[in-house]
Enzyme design. Structure first.
Site, PDB file in Angstrom:
ATOM      1  N   GLY A  44      32.716  44.437  36.057  1.00 36.46           N
ATOM      2  CA  GLY A  44      33.658  43.322  36.095  1.00 36.46           C
ATOM      3  C   GLY A  44      34.983  43.797  35.517  1.00 36.46           C
ATOM      4  O   GLY A  44      35.028  44.344  34.412  1.00 36.46           O
ATOM      5  N   ALA A  45      36.070  43.610  36.267  1.00 35.26           N
ATOM      6  CA  ALA A  45      37.354  44.189  35.878  1.00 35.26           C
ATOM      7  C   ALA A  45      37.772  43.836  34.449  1.00 35.26           C
ATOM      8  O   ALA A  45      38.141  44.729  33.675  1.00 35.26           O
ATOM      9  CB  ALA A  45      38.438  43.782  36.878  1.00 35.26           C
TER      10      ALA A  45
ATOM     11  N   ASP B  83      39.188  42.506  41.592  1.00 35.16           N
ATOM     12  CA  ASP B  83      39.339  43.681  40.737  1.00 35.16           C
ATOM     13  C   ASP B  83      40.765  44.219  40.759  1.00 35.16           C
ATOM     14  O   ASP B  83      41.181  44.913  39.838  1.00 35.16           O
ATOM     15  CB  ASP B  83      38.365  44.773  41.162  1.00 35.16           C
ATOM     16  CG  ASP B  83      36.950  44.447  40.726  1.00 35.16           C
ATOM     17  OD1 ASP B  83      36.475  45.050  39.749  1.00 35.16           O
ATOM     18  OD2 ASP B  83      36.322  43.578  41.357  1.00 35.16           O
TER      19      ASP B  83
ATOM     20  N   GLN C 259      24.336  42.085  42.499  1.00 30.71           N
ATOM     21  CA  GLN C 259      24.914  41.458  41.309  1.00 30.71           C
ATOM     22  C   GLN C 259      24.840  39.940  41.364  1.00 30.71           C
ATOM     23  O   GLN C 259      24.739  39.285  40.323  1.00 30.71           O
ATOM     24  CB  GLN C 259      26.379  41.891  41.141  1.00 30.71           C
ATOM     25  CG  GLN C 259      26.568  43.363  40.822  1.00 30.71           C
ATOM     26  CD  GLN C 259      26.918  44.164  42.077  1.00 30.71           C
ATOM     27  OE1 GLN C 259      26.441  43.858  43.173  1.00 30.71           O
ATOM     28  NE2 GLN C 259      27.747  45.190  41.917  1.00 30.71           N
TER      29      GLN C 259
ATOM     30  N   ASN D 285      37.978  42.901  46.144  1.00 38.13           N
ATOM     31  CA  ASN D 285      36.809  42.401  45.409  1.00 38.13           C
ATOM     32  C   ASN D 285      35.576  43.094  45.968  1.00 38.13           C
ATOM     33  O   ASN D 285      35.655  43.918  46.881  1.00 38.13           O
ATOM     34  CB  ASN D 285      36.709  40.874  45.543  1.00 38.13           C
ATOM     35  CG  ASN D 285      35.716  40.271  44.565  1.00 38.13           C
ATOM     36  OD1 ASN D 285      35.765  40.546  43.367  1.00 38.13           O
ATOM     37  ND2 ASN D 285      34.803  39.456  45.059  1.00 38.13           N
ATOM     38  N   LYS D 286      34.426  42.765  45.414  1.00 44.58           N
ATOM     39  CA  LYS D 286      33.178  43.426  45.793  1.00 44.58           C
ATOM     40  C   LYS D 286      32.993  43.405  47.310  1.00 44.58           C
ATOM     41  O   LYS D 286      33.306  42.424  47.976  1.00 44.58           O
ATOM     42  CB  LYS D 286      32.003  42.749  45.097  1.00 44.58           C
ATOM     43  CG  LYS D 286      30.668  43.420  45.306  1.00 44.58           C
ATOM     44  CD  LYS D 286      30.676  44.870  44.840  1.00 44.58           C
ATOM     45  CE  LYS D 286      31.076  44.996  43.388  1.00 44.58           C
ATOM     46  NZ  LYS D 286      31.170  46.419  42.958  1.00 44.58           N
TER      47      LYS D 286
END
Length: 367
Positions: A53-54, A242, A201, A252-253
């Protein structure tokens, strides 16, 4: 929200100093912590996603600078060189999450302005800066939650992807913070959590922490999202980020971009929640965001599988992130407010006078 003893990052100033991490690779089955006592251990922990997580990566890295081994007998230049070496090492751990570089940039600025300070005074300054980064993250997430709760208030069934909650930040989360605010105010919510393959996740982490908080959550595979939208079971989508380029494109993911496309097709709002520390005003658009490529084994041997799920000799690609164009984002929720239909101009208006940056003052700024 997760209990205090399950915070993603804790720190103890030594000697020896320790960065104390909740090992997220073991969740949900095992609640264990990893104690990092040097920069190499922390670099490995960030790379292996023990902490992820950023915002949480940024906090962990800031504290990680204090794991540098220095003593009062060293010259001032030797001490600063050792701190710089730790910063350069940590900067190579994850290339996409800009909070890592933002936090290391702040620690570098302390070192570069340390003329005349002895070893103890410099360490105290660095410790104060790391604590400030940690504390500010808690406050930023609370503010994101308040702004985001107003945006999400008309909706009940929310889809989220990956984990942008308490586990990904200092305490409360970004994309999940509005959900915590709504839940605590009595708003009836139901959350769909994408599994988020290949590392799961959403299934392992988001579902775990929402369940801990008493928020109803249903896990779905990534491929189910479109059908759920078509069936009218989803009212809105909210995700974290992120890195966000100056034009509003958001990394993002992996799997986030197709969700944005699906949401647009089905007429659903698609929100991105992130602190302004995730904005990278030095990057013009999403094409310039570095995308981390991870090991093929995460795909061939998914979490919990010891045998290969892909035939031997078959090529595998494993980008950790994708980029969602700004035109697919209904609103960007930051601690400063809500930017509807984000673009270069609206982002600049919310961040007047903020300087552009692409990374810290170290050689590995872009990974």
């Amino acid at each position: 929200m997760i209990p205090e003893d399950a915070r993603s990052v804790r720190f103890r100033l030594g000697p020896p100093s320790v960065v104390d991490l909740l090992d997220q690779t073991k969740l949900p089955g095992e609640l264990t912590r990893l104690l990092c006592t040097d920069g190499e251990m922390l670099h490995d922990a960030i790379t292996r996603l023990v902490v992820r997580g950023a915002p949480a990566i940024g906090v962990a890295a800031a504290y990680g600078v204090l794991l540098t081994k220095v003593d009062p007998d060293m010259s001032a230049e030797t001490v600063r060189r050792r701190y710089r070496e730790t910063i350069a090492l940590l900067a190579t751990s994850r290339p996409t999450a800009v909070n890592l570089f933002w936090a290391l940039d702040r620690m570098t600025n302390v070192i570069e302005s340390a003329d005349g300070l002895n070893v103890t005074a410099l360490r105290d300054r660095l410790h104060a800066e790391a604590v400030a980064i940690d504390t500010e993250d808690v406050d930023m997430c609370h503010r994101i939650g308040r702004w985001g709760s107003e945006v999400l208030k008309p909706h009940r069934n929310i889809l989220t992807h990956c984990n942008a909650g308490s586990l990904a930040t200092s305490l409360r989360g970004t994309a999940l913070s509005p959900l915590y605010h709504l839940h605590e105010s009595g708003h009836r919510l139901h959350v769909f959590a994408d599994e988020t393959r290949p590392l799961m996740q959403g299934a392992r982490l988001t579902a775990w922490e929402l369940h801990q908080a008493g928020i109803p959550v249903t896990v779905c595979t990534d491929s189910m999202a479109g059908s759920l939208m078509r069936a009218g079971q989803i009212d809105a989508v909210i995700v974290g980020a992120d890195r966000i380029a100056s034009n509003g494109d958001a990394a993002n993911k992996i799997g986030t971009y197709p969700l944005a496309v699906l949401a647009r097709h089905h007429g659903l709002p698609f929100y991105v929640a992130a602190p302004t520390s995730t904005l990278d005003l030095g990057i013009p658009d999403g094409d310039a965001i570095p995308i981390e490529m991870r090991d093929a084994s995460e795909v061939t041997h998914p979490v919990g599988h010891h045998s290969a799920m892909v035939p031997e000799g078959v090529a595998v690609t494993n980008p950790a992130f994708d980029v969602t164009p700004a035109e697919l984002i209904t609103a960007l929720i930051t601690e400063l407010g809500v930017i509807h239909e984000p673009d270069r101009e609206s982002i600049a208006r919310q961040n007047p006078g903020r300087s552009a940056r692409t990374g810290p003052n170290v050689s590995a700024a872009s990974g």
